[in-house]
Scaffold this motif. Structure first.
Motif, short mmCIF file in Angstrom:
data_model
loop_
_atom_site.label_atom_id
_atom_site.label_comp_id
_atom_site.label_asym_id
_atom_site.label_seq_id
_atom_site.Cartn_x
_atom_site.Cartn_y
_atom_site.Cartn_z
N ALA A 159 0.95 -1.41 -0.08
CA ALA A 159 -0.07 -0.04 -0.16
C ALA A 159 0.92 1.07 -0.07
N MET A 160 1.91 1.33 0.88
CA MET A 160 2.99 2.43 0.84
C MET A 160 3.57 2.73 -0.57
N ALA A 161 3.66 1.41 -1.35
CA ALA A 161 4.43 1.62 -2.75
C ALA A 161 3.69 2.15 -3.42
N ILE A 162 2.20 1.90 -3.28
CA ILE A 162 1.42 2.93 -4.39
C ILE A 162 1.17 4.09 -3.83
N ARG A 163 1.36 4.62 -2.79
CA ARG A 163 1.70 5.78 -2.30
C ARG A 163 2.73 6.38 -3.11
N HIS A 212 -4.06 16.86 -6.64
CA HIS A 212 -4.30 17.82 -5.23
C HIS A 212 -3.66 16.77 -4.43
N LEU A 213 -3.85 15.69 -4.21
CA LEU A 213 -3.26 14.62 -3.28
C LEU A 213 -1.85 14.65 -3.45
N ILE A 214 -1.25 14.47 -4.65
CA ILE A 214 -0.05 14.44 -4.79
C ILE A 214 0.89 15.66 -4.19
N ASP A 215 0.08 16.82 -4.60
CA ASP A 215 0.65 18.20 -4.17
C ASP A 215 0.66 18.05 -2.88
N ASN A 216 -0.40 17.68 -2.03
CA ASN A 216 -0.42 17.87 -0.62
C ASN A 216 0.60 16.82 -0.05
N ASP A 217 0.60 15.62 -0.59
CA ASP A 217 1.60 14.39 0.09
C ASP A 217 3.01 15.10 -0.14
#
Length: 434
Positions: free
Chosen positions: A107-111, A165-170
């Motif tokens: 799951a972390m690899a997906i992130r 947006h999620l990428i930019d936040n992360d």
């Protein structure tokens, strides 16, 4: 209606507003900080549980990779409690420990794969996180783990969150140690109260601002208690909350739209007290992730062996369903889930206290707001630009740790410095003109 005058009026006494106020105070700028609630802290809050213990019912955790918050904790003499993480991590429905570890890492690899994408990449324009996840070739378990992780953190269904947006936040959340590393024995709320204590009569509680106007002096904040005339106004509340204020004249269409594309999701936070941390005796960390209920997560929040506790987070669509339950039904639902995951000892609860944030009047329903319009790529810079003398700041808009207390501190200070520079420039211009 009474009228007062100051240099800067700040709306909202969460960590953003408090940090901005302290920065103005340091620069010798007069200000008034107005807060709708009867307390400071915003999404950080403490309450007494059924045992009479003061507990964090809002934002709680921090880590050493949050330098501004850690510096405040040290300066104010707070006590760090290290979150217990030793032992096995449980997934439910159960799977073997090694498989659970593989699933977590997958799951972390997906992130991590997601975050390698450029948020401005034209190929992801218009995609939600759910759209993108559907095209990944990972296992069903890994995808379920990713969904639970993201919906638990951001408290919105993946179908509503733009991928860019999620990428930019992360990318702006840069901790290398777990964000659950520490919490404060005195509660995070106590830190907000300490900061507020330095403001004296410049802080006013129970004074909700309903309208922001342009006035002859600059900006005007209107509340049921009167009017504050100021040279500048800082709206230090989450974007979705700011969008509900009445502005006169109306905000420019681009700015109004930029505020209107945010939603705050939903979260319910529970603290479950036990006589002993029984899970530790079984070699468990107390961390539980429910694979069949995305957004449901628990971890050890014991202050010490005599104050054994699990904190349970219910986020996203699950929170919206469970907030409809009556009190007894919600308690039974959570207790039943803990028993399924941790065994019959999980039923031996001393106290179960919870805070339902799903429809909070002043700051929305979750830890932070998120953009929910896939085309609104310019929302953040548009809001940050504001329409001087009216400025905006919120943790969501921070260049570092958006949605966290660390981010709130940083963005509040940045906004205050910008206002200070603007006021000083205006004074210099006026002096040269005279």
């Amino acid at each position: 209606m009474k009228s007062e005058r100051t240099d800067v009026v700040i709306v909202g006494a969460g960590f953003t507003g408090l940090s901005a106020a302290l920065e103005l105070k340091k620069a010798g700028i007069d200000f008034l900080l107005l807060e709708a609630r009867d307390r400071v802290g915003g999404r950080v809050e403490s309450r007494k549980n059924g045992l009479g213990e003061r507990i964090d019912s809002g934002g709680q955790f921090l880590c050493e990779d949050m330098p501004e918050l850690m510096a405040l904790v040290a300066a104010r003499g707070k006590t760090l409690i290290e979150t217990y993480v030793h032992g096995d991590f449980i997934t439910h429905p159960a799977m073997p420990v090694q498989q659970a570890e593989r699933t977590y890492h997958a799951a972390m690899a997906i992130r991590e794969r997601m975050n390698r994408i450029d948020p401005d990449d034209a190929s992801i324009a218009g995609l939600t996180v759910a759209d993108w996840l559907g095209h990944q070739h990972d296992s069903v378990d890994a995808k379920a783990g990713f969904r639970s992780m993201i919906e638990g953190l951001w408290c919105l269904a993946l179908e509503r969150v733009p991928l860019w947006h999620l990428i930019d936040n992360d990318r702006r959340i840069t901790n290398e140690v777990p964000e659950l590393q520490y919490f404060l024995r005195e509660t995070m709320q106590s830190l907000a109260e300490d900061l507020a204590g330095d403001l004296g009569g410049r802080l006013r509680l129970g004074e909700p601002v309903t309208r922001i106007e342009h006035g002859p002096y600059g900006a005007r904040a209107v509340s049921p208690n009167g009017v504050i005339e100021a040279r500048a106004a800082l709206i230090a509340v989450p974007p979705a909350t700011a969008s509900r204020l009445d502005f006169s004249p109306a905000l420019p269409a681009t700015l109004a739209k930029a505020l209107d594309v945010w939603d705050s999701g939903a979260v319910i936070k529970l603290l479950v007290r036990y006589p002993t941390p029984f899970w530790r005796d079984r070699g468990l960390s107390g961390m539980v992730m429910w694979r069949d209920l995305p957004g449901l997560f628990a971890c050890d929040a014991s202050r010490d062996e005599e104050h054994a506790a699990l904190v349970v987070f219910v986020g996203g669509p699950l929170a919206l369903r469970w907030c409809q339950l009556r009190d007894a039904a919600l308690r039974a639902e959570v207790t039943g889930r803990l028993v399924e995951a941790l065994g019959p000892e999980a039923a031996g609860i001393l106290d179960l206290s919870y805070r339902d944030w799903t429809d909070d009047r002043w700051s929305g329903g979750a830890y932070s707001d998120l953009v929910t319009n896939v085309t609104a790529t310019n929302a953040e810079p548009t809001i940050l630009a504001g329409v001087p003398p009216v400025y905006f700041a919120a943790s969501e808009l921070s260049p570092s740790f958006p949605g966290y207390v660390e981010g709130a501190i940083i963005v509040g200070r940045i906004a205050a410095r910008r206002i200070i520079a603007g006021l000083q420039s205006a004074i210099a211009t006026s002096a040269s003109g005279s």
